[in-house]
Structure formats: structure tokens, C-alpha cells
Write a protein that holds these residues in place. Structure first.
Motif, PDB file in Angstrom:
ATOM      1  N   ARG A   9      41.546  43.816  49.304  1.00 55.75           N
ATOM      2  CA  ARG A   9      40.467  44.455  48.531  1.00 55.75           C
ATOM      3  C   ARG A   9      40.864  44.596  47.066  1.00 55.75           C
ATOM      4  O   ARG A   9      40.048  44.374  46.172  1.00 55.75           O
ATOM      5  N   THR A  10      42.116  44.942  46.808  1.00 57.27           N
ATOM      6  CA  THR A  10      42.577  45.103  45.429  1.00 57.27           C
ATOM      7  C   THR A  10      42.545  43.781  44.673  1.00 57.27           C
ATOM      8  O   THR A  10      42.076  43.713  43.525  1.00 57.27           O
ATOM      9  N   ILE A  11      43.024  42.732  45.313  1.00 51.26           N
ATOM     10  CA  ILE A  11      43.015  41.420  44.668  1.00 51.26           C
ATOM     11  C   ILE A  11      41.586  40.940  44.445  1.00 51.26           C
ATOM     12  O   ILE A  11      41.264  40.369  43.405  1.00 51.26           O
ATOM     13  N   HIS A  12      40.716  41.185  45.409  1.00 51.50           N
ATOM     14  CA  HIS A  12      39.298  40.858  45.243  1.00 51.50           C
ATOM     15  C   HIS A  12      38.723  41.578  44.022  1.00 51.50           C
ATOM     16  O   HIS A  12      38.034  40.956  43.202  1.00 51.50           O
ATOM     17  N   ALA A  13      38.969  42.864  43.942  1.00 47.04           N
ATOM     18  CA  ALA A  13      38.422  43.648  42.828  1.00 47.04           C
ATOM     19  C   ALA A  13      38.971  43.167  41.495  1.00 47.04           C
ATOM     20  O   ALA A  13      38.230  43.093  40.502  1.00 47.04           O
ATOM     21  N   LEU A  14      40.239  42.822  41.455  1.00 46.54           N
ATOM     22  CA  LEU A  14      40.834  42.299  40.230  1.00 46.54           C
ATOM     23  C   LEU A  14      40.180  40.976  39.832  1.00 46.54           C
ATOM     24  O   LEU A  14      39.812  40.770  38.669  1.00 46.54           O
ATOM     25  N   GLY A  15      40.016  40.079  40.784  1.00 42.43           N
ATOM     26  CA  GLY A  15      39.354  38.804  40.511  1.00 42.43           C
ATOM     27  C   GLY A  15      37.918  38.983  40.071  1.00 42.43           C
ATOM     28  O   GLY A  15      37.441  38.291  39.161  1.00 42.43           O
ATOM     29  N   THR A  16      37.233  39.931  40.681  1.00 43.95           N
ATOM     30  CA  THR A  16      35.840  40.221  40.302  1.00 43.95           C
ATOM     31  C   THR A  16      35.778  40.744  38.876  1.00 43.95           C
ATOM     32  O   THR A  16      34.946  40.306  38.083  1.00 43.95           O
ATOM     33  N   ALA A  17      36.661  41.670  38.546  1.00 44.93           N
ATOM     34  CA  ALA A  17      36.673  42.236  37.190  1.00 44.93           C
ATOM     35  C   ALA A  17      36.989  41.167  36.146  1.00 44.93           C
ATOM     36  O   ALA A  17      36.319  41.084  35.106  1.00 44.93           O
ATOM     37  N   LEU A  18      37.999  40.349  36.420  1.00 45.54           N
ATOM     38  CA  LEU A  18      38.350  39.281  35.480  1.00 45.54           C
ATOM     39  C   LEU A  18      37.222  38.259  35.359  1.00 45.54           C
ATOM     40  O   LEU A  18      36.889  37.811  34.254  1.00 45.54           O
ATOM     41  N   GLY A  19      36.636  37.900  36.486  1.00 50.30           N
ATOM     42  CA  GLY A  19      35.524  36.951  36.468  1.00 50.30           C
ATOM     43  C   GLY A  19      34.338  37.477  35.690  1.00 50.30           C
ATOM     44  O   GLY A  19      33.735  36.757  34.883  1.00 50.30           O
ATOM     45  N   LEU A  20      33.989  38.746  35.900  1.00 52.85           N
ATOM     46  CA  LEU A  20      32.880  39.340  35.158  1.00 52.85           C
ATOM     47  C   LEU A  20      33.181  39.426  33.668  1.00 52.85           C
ATOM     48  O   LEU A  20      32.301  39.169  32.837  1.00 52.85           O
ATOM     49  N   ALA A  21      34.425  39.756  33.328  1.00 55.34           N
ATOM     50  CA  ALA A  21      34.801  39.822  31.913  1.00 55.34           C
ATOM     51  C   ALA A  21      34.673  38.450  31.254  1.00 55.34           C
ATOM     52  O   ALA A  21      34.122  38.323  30.150  1.00 55.34           O
ATOM     53  N   LEU A  22      35.157  37.406  31.921  1.00 57.20           N
ATOM     54  CA  LEU A  22      35.035  36.050  31.384  1.00 57.20           C
ATOM     55  C   LEU A  22      33.568  35.644  31.248  1.00 57.20           C
ATOM     56  O   LEU A  22      33.183  35.013  30.255  1.00 57.20           O
ATOM     57  N   LEU A  23      32.770  36.004  32.231  1.00 58.48           N
ATOM     58  CA  LEU A  23      31.346  35.672  32.191  1.00 58.48           C
ATOM     59  C   LEU A  23      30.659  36.333  31.002  1.00 58.48           C
ATOM     60  O   LEU A  23      29.925  35.683  30.250  1.00 58.48           O
ATOM     61  N   VAL A  24      30.908  37.607  30.806  1.00 56.48           N
ATOM     62  CA  VAL A  24      30.284  38.337  29.699  1.00 56.48           C
ATOM     63  C   VAL A  24      30.729  37.764  28.355  1.00 56.48           C
ATOM     64  O   VAL A  24      29.895  37.510  27.470  1.00 56.48           O
ATOM     65  N   VAL A  25      32.019  37.546  28.195  1.00 56.22           N
ATOM     66  CA  VAL A  25      32.513  36.987  26.933  1.00 56.22           C
ATOM     67  C   VAL A  25      31.934  35.590  26.720  1.00 56.22           C
ATOM     68  O   VAL A  25      31.496  35.246  25.613  1.00 56.22           O
ATOM     69  N   GLY A  26      31.902  34.785  27.767  1.00 56.97           N
ATOM     70  CA  GLY A  26      31.355  33.443  27.650  1.00 56.97           C
ATOM     71  C   GLY A  26      29.886  33.440  27.261  1.00 56.97           C
ATOM     72  O   GLY A  26      29.453  32.629  26.447  1.00 56.97           O
TER      73      GLY A  26
END
Length: 109
Positions: free
Chosen positions: A25-42
Motif C-alpha cells: 500500500r505504501t509503495i502504491h501510494a508513493l507511485g500514485t503521488a509521483l505519477g500525479l505530480a508528473l501529470l500535473v507538471v506535464g
């Protein structure tokens, strides 16, 4: 899972049980947060390649945790839309400290 799940109400507890290990769950949440951050910046500032990178990062973390920790097959392959929604839901509930009751309802501690 022999029978196909037909409702999201059935899928959510199944999804949580497939993420029984807190590290998954922690790794999932980390990947989700990083993915969302990249998406927003992109989307807001570019470069454009950050948008597909967001998808790759999010799924790499999730699938990696299933292979290395849970040793199960990600639900994404069978239920892609419900899995994406559930990943976002699980990450939000973790971030807001409200995942515990959901885990208990799914039979996890």
C-alpha cells in the motif's frame, strides 16, 4: 478469483485484500503521488513527455510491489478502470488517515 466481479461494491474489498501488506500500500501510494505530480507538471508547465511518464511511474511502482511483495497479479489486468479508481481512493484514504476502517471491513487489520 474464479468468478468475475460484477460490481464495484464487491471489487473494493477484493482490491484491499490484494494489497494486504502495508508495504504494498505504501509503495502504491508513493507511485500514485509521483505519477500525479508528473501529470500535473506535464499538463501545466511541460514538457509533454511528463504525461506518459506519469503513467509509467504510477504503474511501475504498483506492479513492482505486486511482483516483489504481494506476489500476486495486479487487478489492473482484469479490472483496469476499477483498479485505477481504487488506487486513487486507497491513496487518498491513506493520506487522510481513514484507510483503517476500510481494511477492517475487508477482513484486514
Amino acid at each position: 478469483m474464479a468468478d468475475r466481479i460484477t460490481t464495484y461494491a464487491e471489487f473494493w474489498p477484493y482490491y484491499l485484500r490484494e494489497h494486504a501488506n502495508p508495504w504494498t500500500r505504501t509503495i502504491h501510494a508513493l507511485g500514485t503521488a509521483l505519477g500525479l505530480a508528473l501529470l500535473v507538471v506535464g499538463l501545466l508547465a511541460g514538457p509533454w513527455w511528463l504525461i506518459p511518464a506519469a503513467v509509467v511511474v504510477g504503474y511501475a511502482f504498483a506492479w513492482g510491489s505486486h511482483m516483489l511483495i504481494e506476489r500476486n497479479r495486479p487487478a489492473t489486468f482484469t479490472y483496469p478502470a476499477w483498479s485505477l479508481y481504487s488506487d486513487l481512493r486507497m491513496a487518498w484514504l491513506m493520506a487522510t488517515g481513514r484507510l483503517g476502517p476500510e481494511l477492517a471491513k475487508a477482513g484486514l487489520r
